[in-house]
Motif scaffolding. Structure first.
Motif, PDB file in Angstrom:
ATOM      1  N   VAL A  86       0.854  -1.179   0.000  1.00  0.00           N
ATOM      2  CA  VAL A  86       0.000   0.000   0.000  1.00  0.00           C
ATOM      3  C   VAL A  86       0.892   1.232   0.000  1.00  0.00           C
ATOM      4  O   VAL A  86       1.741   1.385   0.870  1.00  0.00           O
ATOM      5  N   GLU A  89      -2.150   6.099  -1.246  1.00  0.00           N
ATOM      6  CA  GLU A  89      -3.373   5.322  -1.073  1.00  0.00           C
ATOM      7  C   GLU A  89      -3.821   5.306   0.383  1.00  0.00           C
ATOM      8  O   GLU A  89      -5.006   5.415   0.682  1.00  0.00           O
ATOM      9  N   LEU A  90      -2.854   5.191   1.285  1.00  0.00           N
ATOM     10  CA  LEU A  90      -3.167   5.176   2.707  1.00  0.00           C
ATOM     11  C   LEU A  90      -3.793   6.497   3.149  1.00  0.00           C
ATOM     12  O   LEU A  90      -4.810   6.516   3.838  1.00  0.00           O
ATOM     13  N   SER A 125      -5.298   8.800   1.270  1.00  0.00           N
ATOM     14  CA  SER A 125      -6.609   9.028   0.658  1.00  0.00           C
ATOM     15  C   SER A 125      -7.669   8.147   1.304  1.00  0.00           C
ATOM     16  O   SER A 125      -8.810   8.558   1.469  1.00  0.00           O
ATOM     17  N   SER A 126      -7.273   6.948   1.716  1.00  0.00           N
ATOM     18  CA  SER A 126      -8.209   6.075   2.416  1.00  0.00           C
ATOM     19  C   SER A 126      -8.609   6.666   3.766  1.00  0.00           C
ATOM     20  O   SER A 126      -9.780   6.657   4.147  1.00  0.00           O
ATOM     21  N   CYS A 127      -7.633   7.222   4.481  1.00  0.00           N
ATOM     22  CA  CYS A 127      -7.924   7.848   5.778  1.00  0.00           C
ATOM     23  C   CYS A 127      -8.819   9.071   5.602  1.00  0.00           C
ATOM     24  O   CYS A 127      -9.737   9.288   6.390  1.00  0.00           O
ATOM     25  N   ALA A 158     -12.354   7.874   4.890  1.00  0.00           N
ATOM     26  CA  ALA A 158     -12.985   7.326   6.091  1.00  0.00           C
ATOM     27  C   ALA A 158     -13.408   8.437   7.042  1.00  0.00           C
ATOM     28  O   ALA A 158     -14.480   8.389   7.638  1.00  0.00           O
TER      29      ALA A 158
END
Length: 59
Positions: free
Chosen positions: A22, A26-27, A29-31, A34
């Motif tokens: 990862v 990506e990490l 944008s995921s956070c 969320a």
């Protein structure tokens, strides 16, 4: 090391930071996604008050 061998240092291009496949992008944008879906909507600003509705028996 023998003096007749030239020293070669291979410079590798920087790779994006990855952990377990990862990327940091990506990490993050995921956070952010969320947080956006889990944060409740903000209450209206108390400094901006609407005119209170008049009481029906005030007339």
């Amino acid at each position: 090391m023998p003096a007749d061998e030239p020293q070669t240092t291979e410079v590798q291009p920087p790779r994006p930071f990855t952990l377990a496949g990862v990327s940091m992008r990506e990490l993050l944008s995921s956070c952010a996604a969320a947080e956006a879906v889990s944060t409740p909507p903000r209450l209206p600003d108390p400094a901006i008050r609407r005119r209170p509705a008049e009481h029906p028996r005030a007339a």
